[in-house]
Design an enzyme around this catalytic site. Structure first.
Site, short mmCIF file in Angstrom:
data_model
loop_
_atom_site.label_atom_id
_atom_site.label_comp_id
_atom_site.label_asym_id
_atom_site.label_seq_id
_atom_site.Cartn_x
_atom_site.Cartn_y
_atom_site.Cartn_z
N HIS A 362 37.79 37.81 31.09
CA HIS A 362 36.69 37.45 32.00
C HIS A 362 35.61 36.67 31.27
O HIS A 362 35.18 35.59 31.72
CB HIS A 362 36.09 38.71 32.61
CG HIS A 362 34.98 38.42 33.58
ND1 HIS A 362 35.21 38.15 34.91
CD2 HIS A 362 33.64 38.32 33.41
CE1 HIS A 362 34.06 37.90 35.53
NE2 HIS A 362 33.09 38.00 34.64
N GLU A 363 35.18 37.18 30.13
CA GLU A 363 34.10 36.50 29.42
C GLU A 363 34.56 35.16 28.84
O GLU A 363 33.80 34.19 28.80
CB GLU A 363 33.55 37.40 28.30
CG GLU A 363 33.08 38.78 28.75
CD GLU A 363 32.12 38.75 29.93
OE1 GLU A 363 31.44 37.73 30.14
OE2 GLU A 363 32.07 39.75 30.67
N GLU A 385 30.44 33.79 38.79
CA GLU A 385 31.22 35.01 38.61
C GLU A 385 32.51 35.01 39.43
O GLU A 385 33.54 35.51 38.98
CB GLU A 385 30.37 36.24 38.98
CG GLU A 385 29.19 36.49 38.06
CD GLU A 385 29.60 36.92 36.65
OE1 GLU A 385 30.82 37.06 36.39
OE2 GLU A 385 28.71 37.11 35.82
N TYR A 448 31.40 38.68 42.51
CA TYR A 448 32.68 38.79 41.83
C TYR A 448 33.87 38.72 42.80
O TYR A 448 34.88 38.10 42.50
CB TYR A 448 32.75 40.10 41.05
CG TYR A 448 31.83 40.15 39.86
CD1 TYR A 448 32.28 39.87 38.58
CD2 TYR A 448 30.49 40.47 40.02
CE1 TYR A 448 31.44 39.92 37.48
CE2 TYR A 448 29.62 40.51 38.92
CZ TYR A 448 30.10 40.24 37.67
OH TYR A 448 29.25 40.27 36.59
#
Length: 620
Positions: A362-363, A385, A448
């Site tokens: 994700h990061e 996001e 998200y």
């Protein structure tokens, strides 16, 4: 020949205008910082030389800096937000009540003067002349001795001191996992100025935006400390951890760490004496560093596995979303969860392997959607996001779960979370500023999950192949700029030939929902109904008595076009028939079939975000 040259020139000229957004400009920053850390008192002395270039179309009489550490003081806006939101972040609160009478207290409210964070500016000059500055919690307002003219570059010199707060959110000292220093949002950062004006967001909870620039950062720390950081380490043989032959060079017991990074818009680092460093290279020649606490055998095995998968992830993203443009990426244990920064991330490391890989993916995906594009997360959090989560999920299923072929809808879990939100009564428009959601639940589900739904459903509207092409063309046109969702829309429209104004407006700016139904199936006639207030194109798969299949495609009138044939296994053997457009003003639509249906399925690919699926299928 001349005609072809002229055509090529016109195409290039159009692309240039398209990329520049009719007079597009952006500011530029160039930081040089020298930081002397007093690790015993959790303080540091900072010196900064900042070159700032005004590429805007107006003179600037003021500039602003963010002083994020100031949020970690009793009475700050972040403190009050924690005390009054209905579902505060549990990492930032203490439960001081009982099971029968729970009571939540902001952890910031309990900080002593020795535990708070602060950034205190001692001096600030522009081109050698003193400025007048005023601190307003997490913002520094600077009145300049002379205005910065259009096209002018000026130099700011700043001396400041800071105290590193207790680890409460993202940044701080002594994390729960035992990391000494997690240094994020740690320096006075020039605020972002663009066509919409100054972005002067108080540090209340959410994300960030900043101009692109270069960073030259020197850190002075005790010689036994190991640092994981943004950028490229310039002196690996003079510090601990990065070179087996290194002989640590120290002065007064401190080692000097020197990092440089180009064309990023935030710089982070973490430090601890117990850190170990490992590295590998991706097939695309990206050096991936891991810097973590080797607390036990399982942790070390997990980090080694995650490192190899992270390298594969950069190659996966390069093919699908455009090449990663920096030479390194550093994954550092620190912080309180996971947060993206320029060429680096801080993540909590004491996780099982699935969780560790998930947070790293994700990061790392944020290297595209947010850092490569400089997306304004405070305004378009779903674009940041949501698209990041979409990339993460595709990578996770491909690389970690080793699926040979992704599901027709690989982000179906995000759809389920969105349906729950839409029916909860807590949904707010996705265009709401990130800090202003009534609940943390509403924010996270919108940003998200609904953001993922938006991306996947866009593929349903324009076709998956066109969506893939859109991502790559968007990369070509907008890397190292600050695009908006409208810029992504324009690219998707150009790639697909489909008008998308209605979709971006209704799904982003409203809380309207999608709900279609198969209302009636007769011998050779099917009637569909739009029970909601968002109209969408329709895929309808019909199976006949003789075993043959037909896929009816009903475009929406506003699209002014249609998506191409898609190659999903569920459509194998089905004849595709394109029908007349469906008007959004018309609630029902009737189509004729040449044979008698025995089975009818609305949206068999499950990419239409229909909040009630019980009436989406019919069987004789």
């Amino acid at each position: 020949m001349k005609k072809n040259l002229l055509l090529s020139f016109l195409v290039l000229f159009h692309t240039f205008l398209f990329a520049q957004r009719a007079g597009y400009w952006q500011q530029a920053v160039d930081y040089k910082m020298d930081i002397d850390v007093d690790e015993k008192n959790y303080q540091y002395q900072g010196k900064m030389i900042l070159k700032y270039t005004n590429n805007s179309n107006q003179a600037l009489g003021k500039v602003y800096f963010h002083l994020y550490f100031n949020a970690f003081q009793p009475g700050s806006m972040m403190d009050y937000r924690l005390s009054h939101i209905s579902d505060p972040d549990p990492r930032m609160t203490n439960n001081i009540g009982t099971l029968e009478n729970p009571k939540i207290q902001s952890r910031i409210a309990t900080l002593s003067p020795e535990q708070i964070g602060y950034q205190r500016i001692h001096s600030l000059t522009m081109n050698g002349q003193p400025t007048a500055f005023h601190v307003d919690c997490t913002l520094l307002e600077v009145t300049l001795p002379t205005s910065i003219q259009k096209g002018e570059t000026v130099t700011f010199d700043m001396d400041w001191e800071a105290q590193i707060p207790e680890q409460i959110r993202r940044s701080g000292r002594n994390s729960k996992e035992g990391v000494a220093l997690s240094m994020t949002q740690w320096y006075p950062k020039m605020a972002h100025f663009d066509e919409f004006g100054w972005h002067l967001d108080e540090y209340v909870a959410r994300e960030f935006v900043a101009p692109f620039g270069n960073f030259d950062v020197t850190l002075h720390l005790p010689k036994d400390y190991v640092v994981g950081s943004s950028g490229v380490l310039q002196n690996p043989t003079a510090v601990k951890g990065y070179d087996k032959k290194a002989k640590v060079v120290s002065s007064n017991g401190k080692a000097t760490w020197h990092f440089k990074a180009e064309n990023i818009h935030d710089f982070a680092w973490a430090a601890d004496p117990k850190f170990v460093v490992d590295s590998t290279k991706s097939a695309g020649d990206i050096t991936v560093y891991t810097v973590y606490l080797p607390t036990n055998k399982q942790v070390k095995e997990n980090w080694k596995t995650a490192q190899g998968l992270a390298a594969e992830f950069f190659d996966f993203c390069a093919e699908r979303f455009g090449p990663y443009p920096w030479p390194t990426y550093t994954i550092v244990q620190g912080g309180d969860g996971g947060m993206e920064y320029g060429t680096a991330t801080l993540v909590t490391g004491g996780r099982d392997i699935q969780s560790l890989v998930g947070v790293i993916f994700h990061e790392a995906a944020h290297s595209w959607y947010q850092h490569l594009f400089g997306i304004n997360e405070t305004v378009d959090e779903w674009f940041d996001e949501g698209f990041t989560s979409y990339i993460e999920e595709l990578g996770f299923q491909t690389l970690f779960e080793k699926r040979g072929q992704l599901d027709t809808n690989p982000v179906i879990n995000a759809y389920r979370a969105y349906y729950k939100l839409a029916l909860s009564g807590k949904e707010e428009p996705m265009s709401l500023l990130a800090d202003y959601y009534d609940t943390n639940y509403g924010y996270s589900q919108q940003a998200y999950h609904k953001g993922q739904v938006f991306a996947q459903q866009l593929g349903y509207i324009i076709g998956q192949q066109n969506l893939d092409k859109t991502f790559l063309k968007f990369y070509q046109l907008w890397k190292f700029k600050h695009p908006t969702p409208n810029d992504f829309k324009r690219v998707a429209e150009e790639v697909s030939g489909i008008n998308l104004k209605w979709y971006f407006n209704l799904f982003v700016n409203t809380t309207r929902t999608i709900d279609y139904a198969i209302e009636k199936v007769a011998d050779h006639e099917i009637t569909l109904r739009n029970k909601s207030n968002i109209a969408m194109p329709i895929d309808l798969l019909v199976e006949y008595e003789d075993g043959t299949k037909e896929l009816f495609y009903i475009p929406l009138r506003e699209m002014r076009g249609e998506k191409p044939v898609e190659s999903f296994s569920i459509y194998d053997g089905a004849q595709r028939t394109v029908l007349e457009d469906w008007f959004w003003t018309k609630p029902s639509y009737t189509l004729q079939t040449g044979k008698k249906p025995v089975k009818v399925q609305l949206d068999p690919s499950l990419r239409l975000a229909d909040i009630e699926s019980a009436d989406n299928s019919w069987r004789k």
